[in-house]
Scaffold this motif. Structure first.
Motif, PDB file in Angstrom:
ATOM      1  N   PRO A   7       0.639  -0.969   0.074  1.00 58.21           N
ATOM      2  CA  PRO A   7      -0.298   0.283   0.221  1.00 58.21           C
ATOM      3  C   PRO A   7       1.219   1.013  -0.176  1.00 58.21           C
ATOM      4  CG  PRO A   7      -0.857  -2.082   1.460  1.00 58.21           C
ATOM      5  CD  PRO A   7       1.138  -1.699   0.748  1.00 58.21           C
ATOM      6  N   ILE A   8       2.365   1.469   0.920  1.00 62.70           N
ATOM      7  CA  ILE A   8       2.647   2.628   1.009  1.00 62.70           C
ATOM      8  C   ILE A   8       3.689   2.856  -0.159  1.00 62.70           C
ATOM      9  CG2 ILE A   8       4.657   3.795   2.508  1.00 62.70           C
ATOM     10  CD1 ILE A   8       3.075   2.697   4.475  1.00 62.70           C
ATOM     11  N   GLY A   9       3.722   1.477  -0.656  1.00 60.69           N
ATOM     12  CA  GLY A   9       4.812   1.652  -2.032  1.00 60.69           C
ATOM     13  C   GLY A   9       4.044   2.181  -2.874  1.00 60.69           C
ATOM     14  N   ALA A  10       2.925   1.197  -3.033  1.00 62.99           N
ATOM     15  CA  ALA A  10       1.874   1.842  -4.304  1.00 62.99           C
ATOM     16  C   ALA A  10       1.760   3.535  -4.508  1.00 62.99           C
ATOM     17  CB  ALA A  10       0.735   1.063  -4.498  1.00 62.99           C
ATOM     18  N   VAL A  11       1.823   3.776  -3.813  1.00 66.90           N
ATOM     19  CA  VAL A  11       1.627   5.348  -3.289  1.00 66.90           C
ATOM     20  C   VAL A  11       2.385   6.359  -3.613  1.00 66.90           C
ATOM     21  CG1 VAL A  11       0.521   7.236  -1.568  1.00 66.90           C
ATOM     22  CG2 VAL A  11      -0.499   5.010  -0.885  1.00 66.90           C
ATOM     23  N   LYS A  12       3.459   5.495  -3.023  1.00 63.91           N
ATOM     24  CA  LYS A  12       4.793   6.481  -3.952  1.00 63.91           C
ATOM     25  C   LYS A  12       5.022   6.161  -4.437  1.00 63.91           C
ATOM     26  CE  LYS A  12       7.099   6.109   0.645  1.00 63.91           C
ATOM     27  NZ  LYS A  12       8.555   5.287   1.594  1.00 63.91           N
ATOM     28  N   PHE A  13       4.381   5.206  -5.219  1.00 66.27           N
ATOM     29  CA  PHE A  13       5.207   4.546  -7.295  1.00 66.27           C
ATOM     30  C   PHE A  13       4.546   5.625  -7.352  1.00 66.27           C
ATOM     31  CE2 PHE A  13       4.321   2.445 -11.255  1.00 66.27           C
ATOM     32  CZ  PHE A  13       5.755   2.773 -11.206  1.00 66.27           C
ATOM     33  N   ILE A  14       2.634   5.754  -7.713  1.00 68.71           N
ATOM     34  CA  ILE A  14       2.213   6.753  -8.099  1.00 68.71           C
ATOM     35  C   ILE A  14       2.329   8.126  -8.060  1.00 68.71           C
ATOM     36  CG2 ILE A  14      -0.511   7.643  -8.367  1.00 68.71           C
ATOM     37  CD1 ILE A  14      -1.142   4.708  -7.406  1.00 68.71           C
ATOM     38  N   LYS A  15       2.895   8.728  -7.127  1.00 69.41           N
ATOM     39  CA  LYS A  15       3.045   9.841  -6.709  1.00 69.41           C
ATOM     40  C   LYS A  15       4.402  10.331  -7.926  1.00 69.41           C
ATOM     41  CE  LYS A  15       5.000  13.532  -3.435  1.00 69.41           C
ATOM     42  NZ  LYS A  15       5.243  14.210  -4.501  1.00 69.41           N
ATOM     43  N   ASP A  16       5.514   9.188  -7.594  1.00 74.94           N
ATOM     44  CA  ASP A  16       6.784   9.667  -8.081  1.00 74.94           C
ATOM     45  C   ASP A  16       6.684   9.533  -9.986  1.00 74.94           C
ATOM     46  OD1 ASP A  16       9.730   9.162  -8.562  1.00 74.94           O
ATOM     47  OD2 ASP A  16       9.042   7.379  -9.444  1.00 74.94           O
ATOM     48  N   ARG A  17       5.292   8.485 -10.774  1.00 74.53           N
ATOM     49  CA  ARG A  17       5.212   8.938 -12.088  1.00 74.53           C
ATOM     50  C   ARG A  17       4.334  10.235 -12.310  1.00 74.53           C
ATOM     51  NH1 ARG A  17       9.087   5.390 -11.186  1.00 74.53           N
ATOM     52  NH2 ARG A  17       9.373   3.403 -12.279  1.00 74.53           N
ATOM     53  N   ILE A  18       4.079  10.243 -11.528  1.00 69.46           N
ATOM     54  CA  ILE A  18       3.243  11.497 -11.560  1.00 69.46           C
ATOM     55  C   ILE A  18       4.124  12.855 -11.998  1.00 69.46           C
ATOM     56  CG2 ILE A  18       1.419  13.450 -10.455  1.00 69.46           C
ATOM     57  CD1 ILE A  18      -0.195  10.971  -9.767  1.00 69.46           C
ATOM     58  N   ASP A  19       5.557  13.082 -10.928  1.00 70.48           N
ATOM     59  CA  ASP A  19       6.143  14.117 -11.249  1.00 70.48           C
ATOM     60  C   ASP A  19       6.884  13.719 -11.987  1.00 70.48           C
ATOM     61  OD1 ASP A  19       5.277  14.824  -8.733  1.00 70.48           O
ATOM     62  OD2 ASP A  19       7.307  13.721  -7.495  1.00 70.48           O
TER      63      ASP A  19
END
Length: 307
Positions: free
Chosen positions: A126-138
């Motif tokens: 869960p936490i890693g998925a949120v970080k991954f999505i934010k990184d790909r948006i950036d």
């Protein structure tokens, strides 16, 4: 000179899969340096100067960024002309462009949202998925890429599949009678789609058979190495001689510049402009940790700005 090939990558990277298949076609022995799926990347950032995208190839103190440049480098290094996009005919080149631009950015958007979220949760938690999505948006923020979603994304992907089926009606491989970089460039967005969708690619019979054959090429002889060994290869080597520069350089040779991709992942790398040819830009980075490094970028699709 430490002249063994190191690929900085992570296993789920589609662009890295493109390069790994190139190495498989050439029957190459190579060293694998696994990196995190998102920054920071402590085993890679000191070598590139902060280049955001992956994979990156390393031969001693020479660092090669972007698969558009890695392909021709491997073609020369491994004596495998099939890896050079310059040897691809016009129809295959058009398929490569369609796959690597519109279709690549449609591959994730074409996956149903619940299934895509399930894939990311399974891979990262869960936490890693949120970080991954934010990184790909950036990653795409401020760039020129606009990724389609839903029905629009599926239409883009289906267009590639239709064109690919037509091409394979006439040829065994995208590039003709033998596998080449054209196959890997066309394959890797479909590989990304299948991985995110957790389903085999559903397409025409020619495409499905071809997709299976491309995957069977494999990755050559892969050896995992440590960060220390990759760093030692850079530290213990001198960069190779520079190529002769063209006359129309975007800044004077010897000046400090920033080089960055023009489309996405637009994090600049700073260094001295060491060489500019028709197809590449070479930055010299004088580092305390490794000494002199040469970082190579494609000229097409990258900006060079005096700092």
């Amino acid at each position: 000179m430490n002249d063994f090939l190191i690929l900085h990558h992570y296993d789920s990277s589609p662009y890295a899969e493109k390069v790994r298949l190139m190495l498989g076609l050439a029957g190459a022995s190579w060293s694998s340096m696994l990196s995190p799926v998102q920054p920071p990347r402590p085993s890679l950032d000191p070598l590139t100067g902060g280049y955001r995208r992956i994979p990156v190839a390393q031969v001693g103190a020479d660092i090669f960024c972007d698969t558009a440049l890695i392909g021709p480098e491997l073609a020369t290094m491994l004596n495998c002309p099939a890896l050079d996009p310059a040897n691809v005919d016009a129809e295959a080149a058009a398929l490569m462009e369609q796959a690597q631009k519109k279709a690549f950015f449609a591959a994730i958007g074409a996956v149903p949202t619940p299934r895509l979220l399930g894939t990311m949760l399974g891979m990262f938690g869960p936490i890693g998925a949120v970080k991954f999505i934010k990184d790909r948006i950036d990653l795409v923020k401020g760039g020129t890429v606009r990724a389609p979603k839903g029905d629009k994304a599926r239409a883009v992907l289906n267009s590639l599949l239709d064109n690919l089926e037509n091409r394979l009606e006439k040829h065994a491989w995208v590039g003709g009678d033998a596998p080449s970089v054209a196959d890997f460039a066309t394959y890797h967005p479909l590989w990304l789609y299948a991985a995110c969708n957790r389903r085999p690619v559903e397409a025409g019979p020619k495409v499905e058979a071809w997709y299976q054959r491309v995957g069977e090429i494999g990755h050559g002889q892969r050896e995992e190495i440590t960060q220390e060994r990759a760093f030692a290869a850079a530290r213990d080597a001198e960069p190779r001689p520079l190529p002769e520069s063209v006359s129309d350089t975007p800044a004077p040779i010897g000046t400090t510049v920033e080089v960055a991709p023009s489309d996405y992942g637009r994090i600049p790398v700073t260094g001295m402009l060491a060489a500019v040819t028709e197809d590449r830009v070479v930055l010299a980075r004088d580092t305390d940790q490794f000494g002199l490094l040469h970082v190579h970028f494609p000229r097409d699709g990258y900006s060079v700005k005096a700092k």
